[in-house]
Design an enzyme around this catalytic site. Structure first.
Site, PDB file in Angstrom:
ATOM      1  N   SER A   1      19.313  23.256  43.210  1.00  0.00           N
ATOM      2  CA  SER A   1      19.168  24.691  43.381  1.00  0.00           C
ATOM      3  C   SER A   1      17.855  25.028  44.108  1.00  0.00           C
ATOM      4  O   SER A   1      17.657  24.611  45.254  1.00  0.00           O
ATOM      5  CB  SER A   1      19.265  25.380  42.010  1.00  0.00           C
ATOM      6  OG  SER A   1      19.442  26.768  42.146  1.00  0.00           O
TER       7      SER A   1
ATOM      8  N   ASP B   1      30.494  28.194  42.589  1.00  0.00           N
ATOM      9  CA  ASP B   1      29.114  28.487  42.191  1.00  0.00           C
ATOM     10  C   ASP B   1      28.834  29.980  42.356  1.00  0.00           C
ATOM     11  O   ASP B   1      28.938  30.526  43.454  1.00  0.00           O
ATOM     12  CB  ASP B   1      28.147  27.672  43.062  1.00  0.00           C
ATOM     13  CG  ASP B   1      26.719  27.636  42.506  1.00  0.00           C
ATOM     14  OD1 ASP B   1      26.306  28.644  41.892  1.00  0.00           O
ATOM     15  OD2 ASP B   1      26.035  26.621  42.692  1.00  0.00           O
TER      16      ASP B   1
ATOM     17  N   HIS C   1      27.546  26.336  39.034  1.00  0.00           N
ATOM     18  CA  HIS C   1      26.142  26.022  39.302  1.00  0.00           C
ATOM     19  C   HIS C   1      25.622  24.990  38.296  1.00  0.00           C
ATOM     20  O   HIS C   1      24.938  25.320  37.333  1.00  0.00           O
ATOM     21  CB  HIS C   1      25.310  27.308  39.226  1.00  0.00           C
ATOM     22  CG  HIS C   1      23.946  27.188  39.824  1.00  0.00           C
ATOM     23  ND1 HIS C   1      23.735  26.966  41.167  1.00  0.00           N
ATOM     24  CD2 HIS C   1      22.706  27.266  39.267  1.00  0.00           C
ATOM     25  CE1 HIS C   1      22.438  26.913  41.416  1.00  0.00           C
ATOM     26  NE2 HIS C   1      21.796  27.095  40.280  1.00  0.00           N
TER      27      HIS C   1
END
Length: 258
Positions: free
Chosen positions: A114, A202, A232
């Site tokens: 991320s 996601d 995610h």
């Protein structure tokens, strides 16, 4: 000497938590004699009011959740983003990573999740001029590029969540002004192999943003893209990870045979 990877956690993560969340990949690579070093992001989030979202509508519950975040030591980030301040702390993190790699490296590869993947991408792109080094491989989970809308009348959130075609998306966004130098300007190329992994569902980093990250390397590096059908998170199923691990191993076997 075992190949060494530097591992960058995501927003509200520590190195310890990232190691736990990436247990599938970590165990697979460790078995193959790779060394993974997980570090903490340097930017400290000092209050829940600095978060870009509410922990709860109930103040008591929000405070309880925030206290838990602080107790776990995960009130950390690579930068704090807002429309007013931009990417606050980014330069601090870039300096921190450069210094860390200089003092503890070299590293053969870098892995990020991320926000950590976005930072890992930038380090991958710039390490040759910062430290005269290159990673052999870079692995990004749910990564993204610093983007803005090309047309001021467009809404960035709508573009990120509504557009599914990468050509259309690429025509409507641009790299944030002032950060172009971190994304392989001009004819720059990399000897680093890029593995870009993301979830088709996601909600935090929409798949199109990760696909755009892949696109910036087209013609400039060898890229492999792996898409899972989740959200995610870091996939840990062996069936999904096995070809990725095999690809990583191949990079080092190829280098050794040259």
């Amino acid at each position: 000497m075992s190949p060494r990877f530097l591992c960058l956690p995501g927003y509200l993560q520590s190195g310890k938590l990232f190691a736990e969340k990436s247990s599938g990949l970590r165990k697979s690579l460790t078995k193959k004699k790779f060394e993974l070093l997980y570090i903490d992001p340097p930017v400290v989030i000092k209050s829940k009011e600095e978060l870009p979202f509410k922990l709860s509508e109930d103040e008591v519950e929000a405070n309880s959740k925030w206290n838990s975040i602080v107790e776990q030591g995960i009130n950390r980030a690579w930068w704090k983003h807002s429309d007013a301040l931009g990417y606050e702390g980014f330069q601090e993190s870039l300096h921190y990573l450069t210094k860390y790699i200089k003092e503890n490296g070299p590293f053969d590869g870098i892995i990020g999740f991320s926000q950590g993947a976005a930072m890992a991408s930038i380090m991958t792109n710039t390490i040759s001029r910062l430290l005269d080094q290159e990673f052999k491989i870079a692995i990004f989970f749910s990564g993204f590029v610093f983007t803005d809308v090309e047309n001021p009348n467009d809404d960035k959130t709508s573009l990120n969540y509504d557009i599914k075609d990468i050509a259309e998306y690429s025509s409507k966004v641009t790299i944030v002004h002032g950060y172009e130098e971190y994304y392989l300007p001009g004819a720059s190329t990399l000897n680093t192999k890029i593995i870009n992994i993301y979830g088709s569902e996601d909600a935090a980093v929409p798949a199109i943003r990760s696909e755009y990250l892949t696109s910036i390397y087209n013609g400039k590096a060898t890229v492999e893209e792996y898409v899972h059908d989740g959200g995610h998170y870091l996939p840990n199923k062996k069936q999904f990870l096995n070809p990725i691990v095999e690809s990583v191993v191949n990079v080092f076997e190829e280098k050794a045979s040259l």
